[in-house]
Design a protein around this motif. Structure first.
Motif, PDB file in Angstrom:
ATOM      1  N   PRO A  76      23.388  13.478 -40.676  1.00  0.00           N
ATOM      2  CA  PRO A  76      22.880  13.746 -39.444  1.00  0.00           C
ATOM      3  C   PRO A  76      22.770  15.554 -39.083  1.00  0.00           C
ATOM      4  CG  PRO A  76      24.838  12.624 -38.908  1.00  0.00           C
ATOM      5  CD  PRO A  76      24.544  12.588 -40.340  1.00  0.00           C
ATOM      6  N   ASP A  77      22.074  16.000 -38.446  1.00  0.00           N
ATOM      7  CA  ASP A  77      21.856  17.349 -38.276  1.00  0.00           C
ATOM      8  C   ASP A  77      22.368  17.620 -36.761  1.00  0.00           C
ATOM      9  OD1 ASP A  77      21.797  19.912 -38.815  1.00  0.00           O
ATOM     10  OD2 ASP A  77      19.640  20.060 -38.877  1.00  0.00           O
ATOM     11  N   CYS A  78      23.484  17.067 -36.379  1.00  0.00           N
ATOM     12  CA  CYS A  78      23.929  17.331 -34.927  1.00  0.00           C
ATOM     13  C   CYS A  78      25.105  17.764 -34.832  1.00  0.00           C
ATOM     14  CB  CYS A  78      23.282  16.209 -34.072  1.00  0.00           C
ATOM     15  SG  CYS A  78      23.764  14.489 -34.601  1.00  0.00           S
ATOM     16  N   TRP A  79      25.718  18.239 -36.006  1.00  0.00           N
ATOM     17  CA  TRP A  79      27.126  18.715 -35.889  1.00  0.00           C
ATOM     18  C   TRP A  79      27.785  19.888 -34.934  1.00  0.00           C
ATOM     19  CZ3 TRP A  79      30.334  15.396 -38.399  1.00  0.00           C
ATOM     20  CH2 TRP A  79      29.652  14.661 -39.438  1.00  0.00           C
ATOM     21  N   MET A  80      26.561  20.464 -34.176  1.00  0.00           N
ATOM     22  CA  MET A  80      26.849  21.579 -33.367  1.00  0.00           C
ATOM     23  C   MET A  80      27.580  21.043 -32.158  1.00  0.00           C
ATOM     24  SD  MET A  80      23.576  19.891 -33.211  1.00  0.00           S
ATOM     25  CE  MET A  80      22.756  21.072 -34.223  1.00  0.00           C
ATOM     26  N   ASN A  81      27.809  19.665 -32.083  1.00  0.00           N
ATOM     27  CA  ASN A  81      28.331  19.017 -30.718  1.00  0.00           C
ATOM     28  C   ASN A  81      29.916  19.040 -31.077  1.00  0.00           C
ATOM     29  OD1 ASN A  81      25.928  18.814 -29.213  1.00  0.00           O
ATOM     30  ND2 ASN A  81      25.546  17.088 -30.496  1.00  0.00           N
ATOM     31  N   TYR A  82      30.370  19.307 -32.347  1.00  0.00           N
ATOM     32  CA  TYR A  82      31.728  18.986 -32.780  1.00  0.00           C
ATOM     33  C   TYR A  82      32.245  20.294 -33.042  1.00  0.00           C
ATOM     34  CZ  TYR A  82      30.094  14.419 -32.982  1.00  0.00           C
ATOM     35  OH  TYR A  82      29.551  13.055 -32.453  1.00  0.00           O
ATOM     36  N   GLN A  83      32.467  21.303 -32.117  1.00  0.00           N
ATOM     37  CA  GLN A  83      32.823  22.632 -32.562  1.00  0.00           C
ATOM     38  C   GLN A  83      34.612  22.750 -32.724  1.00  0.00           C
ATOM     39  OE1 GLN A  83      30.960  25.749 -32.207  1.00  0.00           O
ATOM     40  NE2 GLN A  83      29.295  24.340 -32.485  1.00  0.00           N
ATOM     41  N   ASN A  84      35.161  21.518 -32.334  1.00  0.00           N
ATOM     42  CA  ASN A  84      36.538  21.607 -32.652  1.00  0.00           C
ATOM     43  C   ASN A  84      37.227  20.829 -33.874  1.00  0.00           C
ATOM     44  OD1 ASN A  84      37.377  22.625 -29.901  1.00  0.00           O
ATOM     45  ND2 ASN A  84      36.575  20.780 -28.962  1.00  0.00           N
ATOM     46  N   LEU A  85      36.052  20.345 -34.454  1.00  0.00           N
ATOM     47  CA  LEU A  85      36.338  19.672 -35.882  1.00  0.00           C
ATOM     48  C   LEU A  85      37.091  20.451 -36.639  1.00  0.00           C
ATOM     49  CD1 LEU A  85      35.927  16.564 -36.386  1.00  0.00           C
ATOM     50  CD2 LEU A  85      33.908  17.198 -37.687  1.00  0.00           C
ATOM     51  N   MET A  86      38.504  19.882 -37.179  1.00  0.00           N
ATOM     52  CA  MET A  86      39.109  20.581 -38.156  1.00  0.00           C
ATOM     53  C   MET A  86      39.193  20.034 -39.528  1.00  0.00           C
ATOM     54  SD  MET A  86      42.527  21.376 -35.584  1.00  0.00           S
ATOM     55  CE  MET A  86      43.588  21.464 -37.169  1.00  0.00           C
ATOM     56  N   ILE A  87      39.095  18.794 -39.466  1.00  0.00           N
ATOM     57  CA  ILE A  87      39.116  17.829 -40.631  1.00  0.00           C
ATOM     58  C   ILE A  87      37.803  16.910 -40.763  1.00  0.00           C
ATOM     59  CG2 ILE A  87      40.589  16.115 -42.250  1.00  0.00           C
ATOM     60  CD1 ILE A  87      42.898  17.350 -40.755  1.00  0.00           C
ATOM     61  N   LEU A  88      37.154  16.936 -42.082  1.00  0.00           N
ATOM     62  CA  LEU A  88      36.079  16.074 -42.167  1.00  0.00           C
ATOM     63  C   LEU A  88      36.237  15.433 -43.330  1.00  0.00           C
ATOM     64  CD1 LEU A  88      33.459  14.747 -40.912  1.00  0.00           C
ATOM     65  CD2 LEU A  88      32.153  16.625 -41.707  1.00  0.00           C
ATOM     66  N   ASP A  89      36.229  14.179 -43.392  1.00  0.00           N
ATOM     67  CA  ASP A  89      36.407  13.393 -44.760  1.00  0.00           C
ATOM     68  C   ASP A  89      35.263  12.477 -44.757  1.00  0.00           C
ATOM     69  OD1 ASP A  89      36.802  12.244 -47.141  1.00  0.00           O
ATOM     70  OD2 ASP A  89      39.102  12.252 -46.661  1.00  0.00           O
ATOM     71  N   LEU A  90      34.270  12.652 -45.515  1.00  0.00           N
ATOM     72  CA  LEU A  90      33.079  11.731 -45.848  1.00  0.00           C
ATOM     73  C   LEU A  90      32.906  11.347 -47.208  1.00  0.00           C
ATOM     74  CD1 LEU A  90      30.312  13.407 -43.572  1.00  0.00           C
ATOM     75  CD2 LEU A  90      31.824  11.628 -42.764  1.00  0.00           C
ATOM     76  N   SER A  91      33.971  11.652 -47.869  1.00  0.00           N
ATOM     77  CA  SER A  91      34.050  11.294 -49.449  1.00  0.00           C
ATOM     78  C   SER A  91      33.783   9.919 -49.906  1.00  0.00           C
ATOM     79  CB  SER A  91      35.265  11.914 -50.115  1.00  0.00           C
ATOM     80  OG  SER A  91      36.520  11.366 -49.480  1.00  0.00           O
ATOM     81  N   ASN A  92      33.200   9.593 -51.040  1.00  0.00           N
ATOM     82  CA  ASN A  92      33.383   8.274 -51.514  1.00  0.00           C
ATOM     83  C   ASN A  92      32.537   7.448 -50.747  1.00  0.00           C
ATOM     84  OD1 ASN A  92      33.915   6.214 -53.697  1.00  0.00           O
ATOM     85  ND2 ASN A  92      36.001   5.951 -52.867  1.00  0.00           N
ATOM     86  N   ASN A  93      31.131   7.658 -50.402  1.00  0.00           N
ATOM     87  CA  ASN A  93      30.209   6.904 -49.821  1.00  0.00           C
ATOM     88  C   ASN A  93      28.986   6.909 -50.622  1.00  0.00           C
ATOM     89  OD1 ASN A  93      31.042   5.557 -47.126  1.00  0.00           O
ATOM     90  ND2 ASN A  93      32.009   7.761 -47.005  1.00  0.00           N
ATOM     91  N   LYS A  94      27.732   6.510 -49.922  1.00  0.00           N
ATOM     92  CA  LYS A  94      26.504   6.631 -50.581  1.00  0.00           C
ATOM     93  C   LYS A  94      25.701   7.619 -49.953  1.00  0.00           C
ATOM     94  CE  LYS A  94      27.220   2.061 -52.451  1.00  0.00           C
ATOM     95  NZ  LYS A  94      26.468   0.695 -52.535  1.00  0.00           N
ATOM     96  N   PHE A  95      25.958   8.604 -49.267  1.00  0.00           N
ATOM     97  CA  PHE A  95      25.537   9.566 -48.568  1.00  0.00           C
ATOM     98  C   PHE A  95      24.251  10.316 -49.712  1.00  0.00           C
ATOM     99  CE2 PHE A  95      28.872   9.632 -45.607  1.00  0.00           C
ATOM    100  CZ  PHE A  95      28.220   9.023 -44.581  1.00  0.00           C
ATOM    101  N   THR A  96      23.102  10.583 -49.083  1.00  0.00           N
ATOM    102  CA  THR A  96      22.119  11.322 -49.954  1.00  0.00           C
ATOM    103  C   THR A  96      21.418  12.520 -49.293  1.00  0.00           C
ATOM    104  OG1 THR A  96      20.516   9.760 -48.990  1.00  0.00           O
ATOM    105  CG2 THR A  96      21.331   9.219 -50.978  1.00  0.00           C
ATOM    106  N   GLY A  97      20.649  13.470 -49.775  1.00  0.00           N
ATOM    107  CA  GLY A  97      20.071  14.425 -49.143  1.00  0.00           C
ATOM    108  C   GLY A  97      20.923  15.629 -49.043  1.00  0.00           C
ATOM    109  N   ASN A  98      20.312  16.610 -48.371  1.00  0.00           N
ATOM    110  CA  ASN A  98      20.868  18.054 -48.516  1.00  0.00           C
ATOM    111  C   ASN A  98      21.958  17.959 -47.336  1.00  0.00           C
ATOM    112  OD1 ASN A  98      19.006  18.984 -50.406  1.00  0.00           O
ATOM    113  ND2 ASN A  98      17.573  19.499 -48.689  1.00  0.00           N
ATOM    114  N   LEU A  99      22.831  19.011 -47.415  1.00  0.00           N
ATOM    115  CA  LEU A  99      23.600  19.217 -46.343  1.00  0.00           C
ATOM    116  C   LEU A  99      23.096  19.783 -45.210  1.00  0.00           C
ATOM    117  CD1 LEU A  99      26.778  20.922 -48.517  1.00  0.00           C
ATOM    118  CD2 LEU A  99      26.314  18.570 -48.078  1.00  0.00           C
ATOM    119  N   PRO A 100      23.209  19.435 -43.914  1.00  0.00           N
ATOM    120  CA  PRO A 100      22.647  19.653 -42.829  1.00  0.00           C
ATOM    121  C   PRO A 100      22.829  21.104 -42.608  1.00  0.00           C
ATOM    122  CG  PRO A 100      23.947  18.030 -42.231  1.00  0.00           C
ATOM    123  CD  PRO A 100      24.025  18.134 -43.911  1.00  0.00           C
TER     124      PRO A 100
END
Length: 453
Positions: free
Chosen positions: A151-175
């Protein structure tokens, strides 16, 4: 330790903190916890719980701010937790949940749903309350069956330090909105089906770890990497479709310890400025200390500093291994399975604390640098499947820590240097050349080395 109590036991005490990590509690969720009205910290990880979490627990646990139920075999439903304002850490990783992601409070700081069987999109989960800033600092969703575009709504997560979405089935471009994560220090997108470029990450200048390996990303390695990723320690781009030359700007990443560009379409010569990778020249003062991230918990009576360790999957000696506590000791260069050509730059031998160098499956020519023996920390060398010529440098026999060597399928000639170290390797390490002496069979008197110079 095993804690055995009757099903109807009511404890004669009220706890604030309870840690039973690695204790055996039986297969059922302990019902005596429902009587604890003041519990704010609960750790039941690795405790052998099988089955579901009863709804009565969620209604009786409104005061808990740290809940760790990871590494059990829990399944079933998780209720809507959008109003759980007290909850700051929720760790349900490595269980058997196969649900869609539940809605979670925006006051949460750490959330771990990794290594379950959760499926579906994360759009509603991430974009819920689209105009509300979240306090989330750590989000682990790796090792599930999540799919669709990010999704393209990461602007609401300004405090995010660690994001791990690995080993899934996500497709498309990086938002594009990923670039708004100005506090992001660790990003793991490995083993998905993501495509396009990494240009949306240009403003993530706090990144220390970037792993986008095993996707379908297609582009040059950007030259802005020097200015924008100046703090990067772990850079893993393996098994994508990066192409063209290796930019010289990569050499100026002073903190870079792990650079894995294997299995791409990179070409040209390796820049001679590679000796500028200072973290591979000398061990810094933090060597031996785990790469870690700190964050604050506020729901306790006094703010508490919590610490998380960085981890990375690294390919070394032909095997993929997960490093965590010892990650800061690892120094690796892997440029294998590309189209690099020219000579192996002499300057690479200035990387005195490099432990593993893999240049296999390329088109390197010329000799192995004579001073390779000065790289005393080397444990693994793989120069196989190139067009290297000349003799194996005598100095290689002084590499006392070397336990993995592959020089096969080149045009090397002459005697294998005599040393206990080199003669201990299997003959396959030297096959496909014109070499003699143990571990190969054959008499060296039958071989006459004719120098090309």
């Amino acid at each position: 330790m095993t804690l055995k109590v009757n099903d109807n036991w009511i404890p004669p005490f009220q706890l604030a903190t309870l840690g039973l990590r690695h204790c055996h509690l039986g297969s059922r969720f302990p019902s005596w916890l429902y009587s604890q009205k003041h519990l704010n910290y609960l750790d039941l990880s690795y405790s052998g719980i099988i089955g579901t979490i009863p709804n009565i627990f969620w209604s009786s646990a409104s005061q808990i701010y740290v809940l760790d139920l990871s590494f059990n075999q829990i399944h079933g439903q998780i209720p809507n937790l959008t109003n759980a304002a007290q909850l700051e850490v929720l760790s349900l990783g490595s269980n058997s949940f196969s649900i869609a992601l539940p809605l979670i409070s925006s006051y949460l700081i750490e959330l771990d749903f990794s290594n379950n069987s959760i499926s579906g999109s994360i759009f509603h989960f991430i974009c819920y309350r689209a105009n509300e800033l979240n306090k989330w600092q750590i989000l682990y969703l790796s090792g599930n069956f999540l799919q669709g575009e990010l999704p393209d709504c990461w602007m609401n997560y300004q405090n995010l330090m660690i994001l791990d979405l690995s080993n899934n089935k996500f497709t498309g471009n990086l938002p594009i909105s990923l670039g708004s994560l100005i506090s992001l220090q660790s990003l793991h997108l490995r083993k998905n089906n993501l495509c396009g470029t990494i240009h949306s990450l240009e403003n993530c200048t706090a990144l220390m770890t970037l792993d986008v390996g095993e996707n379908e990303l297609v582009e040059n390695i950007p030259t802005w990497i020097r200015e924008r990723f100046s703090r990067i320690v772990v850079l893993i781009l393996r098994s994508n479709k990066f192409y063209n030359l290796l930019p010289k700007e990569l050499c100026d990443l002073a903190f870079l310890q792990i650079v894995d560009l294997a299995d791409n379409n990179l070409s040209g010569e390796v820049p001679r400025c590679i000796h500028n990778l200072r973290a591979m020249v000398t061990m810094n003062s933090h060597a031996g200390k785990a790469i870690q991230y700190q964050f604050l918990l506020y729901a306790s009576r006094a703010p508490l500093i919590a610490t998380l360790l960085e981890d990375a999957f690294v390919v070394m000696k032909g095997r993929e291994a997960k490093y965590e506590r010892t990650l800061n000791l690892v120094r690796i260069i892997d440029f294998s399975k590309n189209n690099f050509s020219g000579k192996i730059p002499l300057e690479v031998t200035n990387l005195k604390v490099l432990q593993s160098v893999n240049l296999s499956n390329n088109f390197f020519t010329g000799r192995i640098p004579e001073s390779v023996g000065t790289m005393r920390s080397l444990e693994s060398i793989d120069f196989s499947l190139n067009q290297l010529s000349g003799e194996i440098p005598q100095s290689m026999s002084s590499l006392k820590f070397l336990n993995h060597l592959n020089l096969s399928n080149n045009n090397l000639t002459g005697k294998i240097p005599s040393s206990t170290q080199l003669q201990s390797f299997d003959a396959s390490s030297f096959s496909g050349n014109d070499l003699c002496r143990a571990p190969l069979s054959g008499n060296c008197s039958e071989h006459v080395s004719i120098p090309k110079d």
